[in-house]
Design a protein around this motif. Structure first.
Motif, PDB file in Angstrom:
ATOM      1  N   LEU A   1      -2.204  -1.110   2.563  1.00 39.15           N
ATOM      2  CA  LEU A   1      -1.032  -1.813   2.344  1.00 39.15           C
ATOM      3  C   LEU A   1      -0.605  -3.001   3.142  1.00 39.15           C
ATOM      4  O   LEU A   1      -1.187  -2.978   4.332  1.00 39.15           O
ATOM      5  CB  LEU A   1       0.139  -0.673   2.360  1.00 39.15           C
ATOM      6  CG  LEU A   1       0.201   0.772   1.902  1.00 39.15           C
ATOM      7  CD1 LEU A   1       1.350   1.704   2.360  1.00 39.15           C
ATOM      8  CD2 LEU A   1       0.205   0.485   0.491  1.00 39.15           C
ATOM      9  N   LEU A   2      -0.177  -3.976   2.531  1.00 35.07           N
ATOM     10  CA  LEU A   2       0.287  -5.053   3.072  1.00 35.07           C
ATOM     11  C   LEU A   2       1.429  -4.884   3.928  1.00 35.07           C
ATOM     12  O   LEU A   2       2.281  -4.022   3.680  1.00 35.07           O
ATOM     13  CB  LEU A   2       0.513  -6.084   1.974  1.00 35.07           C
ATOM     14  CG  LEU A   2      -0.397  -6.747   1.305  1.00 35.07           C
ATOM     15  CD1 LEU A   2       0.038  -7.598   0.175  1.00 35.07           C
ATOM     16  CD2 LEU A   2      -1.595  -7.196   2.016  1.00 35.07           C
ATOM     17  N   PRO A   3       1.930  -5.731   4.919  1.00 31.01           N
ATOM     18  CA  PRO A   3       2.979  -5.328   5.843  1.00 31.01           C
ATOM     19  C   PRO A   3       4.118  -5.121   4.941  1.00 31.01           C
ATOM     20  O   PRO A   3       5.080  -4.469   5.334  1.00 31.01           O
ATOM     21  CB  PRO A   3       3.182  -6.658   6.573  1.00 31.01           C
ATOM     22  CG  PRO A   3       1.424  -7.142   6.986  1.00 31.01           C
ATOM     23  CD  PRO A   3       0.966  -6.746   5.414  1.00 31.01           C
ATOM     24  N   LYS A   4       4.481  -6.210   3.985  1.00 33.34           N
ATOM     25  CA  LYS A   4       5.568  -5.863   3.307  1.00 33.34           C
ATOM     26  C   LYS A   4       5.778  -4.497   2.452  1.00 33.34           C
ATOM     27  O   LYS A   4       6.671  -3.943   2.387  1.00 33.34           O
ATOM     28  CB  LYS A   4       6.031  -7.126   2.247  1.00 33.34           C
ATOM     29  CG  LYS A   4       4.812  -7.107   1.085  1.00 33.34           C
ATOM     30  CD  LYS A   4       4.946  -8.280   0.417  1.00 33.34           C
ATOM     31  CE  LYS A   4       4.207  -8.318  -0.922  1.00 33.34           C
ATOM     32  NZ  LYS A   4       4.455  -9.540  -1.710  1.00 33.34           N
ATOM     33  N   GLN A   5       4.663  -4.013   2.142  1.00 37.35           N
ATOM     34  CA  GLN A   5       4.370  -2.852   1.425  1.00 37.35           C
ATOM     35  C   GLN A   5       4.594  -1.717   2.590  1.00 37.35           C
ATOM     36  O   GLN A   5       5.256  -0.525   2.156  1.00 37.35           O
ATOM     37  CB  GLN A   5       3.317  -2.487   0.655  1.00 37.35           C
ATOM     38  CG  GLN A   5       3.060  -3.690  -0.373  1.00 37.35           C
ATOM     39  CD  GLN A   5       1.658  -3.690  -1.044  1.00 37.35           C
ATOM     40  OE1 GLN A   5       0.577  -3.322  -0.366  1.00 37.35           O
ATOM     41  NE2 GLN A   5       1.489  -3.816  -2.274  1.00 37.35           N
TER      42      GLN A   5
ATOM     43  N   SER B   1       6.689  -2.037   5.082  1.00 39.92           N
ATOM     44  CA  SER B   1       7.927  -1.861   5.369  1.00 39.92           C
ATOM     45  C   SER B   1       8.862  -1.283   4.187  1.00 39.92           C
ATOM     46  O   SER B   1       9.767  -0.343   4.493  1.00 39.92           O
ATOM     47  CB  SER B   1       8.431  -3.324   5.639  1.00 39.92           C
ATOM     48  OG  SER B   1       7.759  -3.792   6.749  1.00 39.92           O
ATOM     49  N   ARG B   2       8.407  -1.456   2.983  1.00 39.54           N
ATOM     50  CA  ARG B   2       8.976  -0.736   1.731  1.00 39.54           C
ATOM     51  C   ARG B   2       8.905   0.554   2.135  1.00 39.54           C
ATOM     52  O   ARG B   2       9.853   1.113   1.964  1.00 39.54           O
ATOM     53  CB  ARG B   2       8.255  -1.428   0.402  1.00 39.54           C
ATOM     54  CG  ARG B   2       8.958  -0.897  -0.658  1.00 39.54           C
ATOM     55  CD  ARG B   2       8.186  -1.142  -2.016  1.00 39.54           C
ATOM     56  NE  ARG B   2       8.748  -0.339  -3.153  1.00 39.54           N
ATOM     57  CZ  ARG B   2       8.368  -0.128  -4.407  1.00 39.54           C
ATOM     58  NH1 ARG B   2       7.088  -0.944  -4.571  1.00 39.54           N
ATOM     59  NH2 ARG B   2       8.790   0.413  -5.271  1.00 39.54           N
ATOM     60  N   LEU B   3       7.904   1.231   2.143  1.00 40.79           N
ATOM     61  CA  LEU B   3       7.694   2.632   2.354  1.00 40.79           C
ATOM     62  C   LEU B   3       8.306   3.259   3.505  1.00 40.79           C
ATOM     63  O   LEU B   3       9.191   4.242   3.343  1.00 40.79           O
ATOM     64  CB  LEU B   3       6.125   3.071   2.404  1.00 40.79           C
ATOM     65  CG  LEU B   3       5.651   4.522   2.567  1.00 40.79           C
ATOM     66  CD1 LEU B   3       6.737   5.088   1.521  1.00 40.79           C
ATOM     67  CD2 LEU B   3       4.271   4.797   2.375  1.00 40.79           C
ATOM     68  N   MET B   4       8.470   2.667   4.898  1.00 37.38           N
ATOM     69  CA  MET B   4       9.195   3.023   5.775  1.00 37.38           C
ATOM     70  C   MET B   4      10.639   2.917   5.492  1.00 37.38           C
ATOM     71  O   MET B   4      11.231   3.874   5.778  1.00 37.38           O
ATOM     72  CB  MET B   4       8.826   2.368   6.883  1.00 37.38           C
ATOM     73  CG  MET B   4       7.732   2.617   7.502  1.00 37.38           C
ATOM     74  SD  MET B   4       7.389   4.166   8.069  1.00 37.38           S
ATOM     75  CE  MET B   4       8.590   4.662   9.342  1.00 37.38           C
ATOM     76  N   ILE B   5      11.230   1.925   4.956  1.00 42.37           N
ATOM     77  CA  ILE B   5      12.675   1.797   4.520  1.00 42.37           C
ATOM     78  C   ILE B   5      12.893   3.074   3.561  1.00 42.37           C
ATOM     79  O   ILE B   5      14.072   3.612   3.776  1.00 42.37           O
ATOM     80  CB  ILE B   5      12.867   0.583   3.660  1.00 42.37           C
ATOM     81  CG1 ILE B   5      12.953  -0.736   5.041  1.00 42.37           C
ATOM     82  CG2 ILE B   5      14.235   0.659   3.050  1.00 42.37           C
ATOM     83  CD1 ILE B   5      13.043  -1.956   4.441  1.00 42.37           C
ATOM     84  N   LEU B   6      12.112   3.514   2.540  1.00 44.31           N
ATOM     85  CA  LEU B   6      12.155   4.392   1.702  1.00 44.31           C
ATOM     86  C   LEU B   6      12.523   5.739   2.547  1.00 44.31           C
ATOM     87  O   LEU B   6      13.447   6.397   2.249  1.00 44.31           O
ATOM     88  CB  LEU B   6      11.122   4.531   0.902  1.00 44.31           C
ATOM     89  CG  LEU B   6      11.343   3.858  -0.447  1.00 44.31           C
ATOM     90  CD1 LEU B   6       9.784   3.910  -1.173  1.00 44.31           C
ATOM     91  CD2 LEU B   6      12.243   4.460  -1.270  1.00 44.31           C
ATOM     92  N   LEU B   7      11.417   5.864   3.517  1.00 43.97           N
ATOM     93  CA  LEU B   7      11.221   7.336   4.082  1.00 43.97           C
ATOM     94  C   LEU B   7      12.670   7.287   4.909  1.00 43.97           C
ATOM     95  O   LEU B   7      13.319   8.521   5.163  1.00 43.97           O
ATOM     96  CB  LEU B   7      10.213   7.407   4.957  1.00 43.97           C
ATOM     97  CG  LEU B   7       8.763   7.432   4.155  1.00 43.97           C
ATOM     98  CD1 LEU B   7       7.831   7.265   5.108  1.00 43.97           C
ATOM     99  CD2 LEU B   7       8.841   9.056   3.340  1.00 43.97           C
ATOM    100  N   ARG B   8      13.096   6.131   5.791  1.00 41.21           N
ATOM    101  CA  ARG B   8      14.157   6.565   6.797  1.00 41.21           C
ATOM    102  C   ARG B   8      15.522   6.536   5.900  1.00 41.21           C
ATOM    103  O   ARG B   8      16.396   7.029   6.419  1.00 41.21           O
ATOM    104  CB  ARG B   8      14.073   5.280   7.661  1.00 41.21           C
ATOM    105  CG  ARG B   8      12.721   5.194   8.550  1.00 41.21           C
ATOM    106  CD  ARG B   8      13.183   4.028   9.622  1.00 41.21           C
ATOM    107  NE  ARG B   8      12.156   3.916  10.384  1.00 41.21           N
ATOM    108  CZ  ARG B   8      11.766   4.659  11.651  1.00 41.21           C
ATOM    109  NH1 ARG B   8      12.708   5.764  11.987  1.00 41.21           N
ATOM    110  NH2 ARG B   8      11.070   4.396  12.325  1.00 41.21           N
ATOM    111  N   SER B   9      15.538   6.112   4.646  1.00 38.04           N
ATOM    112  CA  SER B   9      16.707   6.185   3.985  1.00 38.04           C
ATOM    113  C   SER B   9      16.974   7.613   3.300  1.00 38.04           C
ATOM    114  O   SER B   9      18.336   8.108   2.818  1.00 38.04           O
ATOM    115  CB  SER B   9      16.913   5.074   2.852  1.00 38.04           C
ATOM    116  OG  SER B   9      15.811   5.441   1.925  1.00 38.04           O
ATOM    117  N   HIS B  10      15.782   8.535   3.191  1.00 39.55           N
ATOM    118  CA  HIS B  10      15.912   9.646   2.696  1.00 39.55           C
ATOM    119  C   HIS B  10      15.883  10.959   3.836  1.00 39.55           C
ATOM    120  O   HIS B  10      16.095  11.859   3.282  1.00 39.55           O
ATOM    121  CB  HIS B  10      14.672   9.833   1.614  1.00 39.55           C
ATOM    122  CG  HIS B  10      15.154   8.957   0.212  1.00 39.55           C
ATOM    123  ND1 HIS B  10      15.184   7.759   0.115  1.00 39.55           N
ATOM    124  CD2 HIS B  10      15.848   9.513  -0.788  1.00 39.55           C
ATOM    125  CE1 HIS B  10      15.365   7.537  -1.075  1.00 39.55           C
ATOM    126  NE2 HIS B  10      15.875   8.303  -1.617  1.00 39.55           N
TER     127      HIS B  10
END
Length: 455
Positions: A116-120, A122-131
């Motif tokens: 995963l690229l850095p932006k990807q 971050s996208r996944l971590m944002i997903l996890l932290r939001s749920h």
């Protein structure tokens, strides 16, 4: 902590195939009669438990011939975006089952999570932290392929909260690397580890493999010396299981290049003696840790645990796996997602989840799981504790199993009295064999040929 003793004759005697016991029962007993409804029910069984999350990222840029992992080889980065789209749907669906849980641990495995690229990332971590509700001191770890990562990505991982790394090295010998299609830059690996320490990563694990083509005692001694200079907190030294009928990539390895059984055992003996002499503690099977590492401390205190990620200190946590092929351990059951990527996509699209198969553990499963866990984690078992926990009379309940232990007692691999079973310094390397005596599925269904050798 009592160190192990190498006994060549006994190791050769007991070096047959058997499970690694990351679970009991093993995944061979999973059935598609176990459904998402069963998993949902299991989440209500121990609602007070913290949660450990596992995220499977299946992609790799390049195939390693030894690998038996569930992976997808591609250079197309946009495939990861599609995967994250579906993972987002699964996370949203499954997180509802865990609304009030606190996440104490997160691990990304694969494949190669740093595909995963850095932006990807971050996208996944944002997903996890939001749920999910992450604990302030949660343990966040990720597997890293040093061939396919930029140095600055370590900074990005630290920024996203990761505090543990597991680095796949396998071997530092260039000829061995070429033979398994995994050529690496030594200097860059050193830079990676230096950067990780600078960024405050709390623990760094190196993964190695013995039994690869062209390996010998001399070449692996060089690898071990290099490892020591890198000063990792933990080491995993895995036994390469050559099973080309199961893993197509292994057919690219010339079987004649593999070390002979005697040489392979000599490499392992040399490895154990070198690492324990250098201050590492033998945790079990293929794991080593510094004495002050959490794994070593947990073992000394009799609190070490084992799950699908291997040895862990997260004894009281339920494990929720998400992504293709990911396995969960929730309540008294195991559950696995669809193994093929297209099946994963199709089911998530239709149902919101990818749950495929699993098993609800019986009371006998629970009893035997605890016995095996205590032995494989702590090299000892208190019979009285098992009796009190499950309301059984140990020697009566395990009468047949006790008979199977007789050869191990005669060979001084274990000692046993009315109160406990203690694994000897000689028996530690053969702990899988000892645990197999309590595995009712193994002897009922002749499963042994479906596992790798214990050494």
């Amino acid at each position: 902590m009592q160190q192990l003793i190498w006994d060549q004759a006994l190791i050769e005697k007991y070096n047959y195939s058997g499970p690694r016991y990351t679970s009991y029962p093993t995944a061979l007993e999973f059935s598609d009669t176990f459904t998402q409804n069963d998993l949902s029910t299991a989440t209500k069984q121990y609602p007070e438990r913290p949660l450990s999350l596992y995220i499977h990222i299946p992609f790799c840029h390049k195939i390693c011939y030894f690998c038996g992992c569930n992976k997808v080889i591609t250079r197309h980065q946009e495939k990861a975006d599609k995967y994250l789209d579906y993972l987002a749907k699964e996370i949203a669906h499954q997180s509802r089952l865990m609304a009030n849980r606190v996440v104490s641990q997160l691990h990304w495995g694969g494949g190669t999570p740093t595909f995963l690229l850095p932006k990807q990332i971050s996208r996944l971590m944002i997903l996890l932290r939001s749920h999910f509700n992450f604990a302030q001191d949660a343990e966040l770890s990720i597997e890293v392929d040093p061939r396919e990562i930029a140095l600055d990505t370590i900074n990005h991982l630290a920024k996203e909260g990761f505090n543990r790394l597991s680095l796949g090295i396998q071997d530092f010998n260039k000829d061995v690397q070429k033979a398994v299609n995994r050529e690496q830059d030594e200097a860059f690996i050193e830079q990676l580890l230096t950067r990780a320490k600078q960024q405050g990563f709390q623990s760094i694990n190196l993964d190695m493999i013995y039994g690869l083509p062209l390996q010998n005692q001399q070449s692996f001694a060089y690898t071990l010396q290099k490892v020591l200079t890198l000063d990792p907190a933990r080491l995993s030294i895995f036994n390469y299981a050559h099973m080309p009928s199961l893993f197509a990539a292994q057919r690219k390895i010339d079987q004649h290049d593999l070390p002979k059984p005697a040489e392979k055992l000599a490499i392992l003996q040399q490895t154990i003696e070198f690492l324990t002499r250098s201050g590492y503690q033998f945790i079990g099977m293929d794991h080593f840790a510094k004495p002050d590492d959490e794994l070593a401390v947990a073992q000394q205190q009799g609190k070490l645990h084992r799950n699908f990620q291997g040895y862990t200190t997260q004894q009281e946590a339920d494990l929720l796996g998400m992504g293709v092929s990911a396995i969960s351990q929730i309540g008294d059951c195991y559950s696995q997602n669809q193994k093929k990527l297209q099946d994963y996509y199709q089911q998530v699209e239709q149902l919101g989840h990818a749950q495929w198969r699993g098993i609800q553990l019986s009371k006998d499963d629970l009893i035997r799981r605890e016995v095996i866990k205590q032995l494989i984690c702590n090299f000892r078992l208190n019979k009285n504790t098992i009796e009190q926990q499950f309301a059984i009379q140990f020697d009566h309940y395990f009468a047949h199993d006790m008979q199977l232990l007789t050869p191990f007692i005669e060979d001084k691999l274990i000692t046993m009295d009315k109160h406990q079973i203690q694994v000897s310094a000689t028996g530690k390397l053969l702990i899988r064999n000892i645990c197999m005596c309590f595995d009712v599925y193994l002897r009922q269904q002749a499963r042994q040929q479906q596992f790798s050798r214990v050494i």
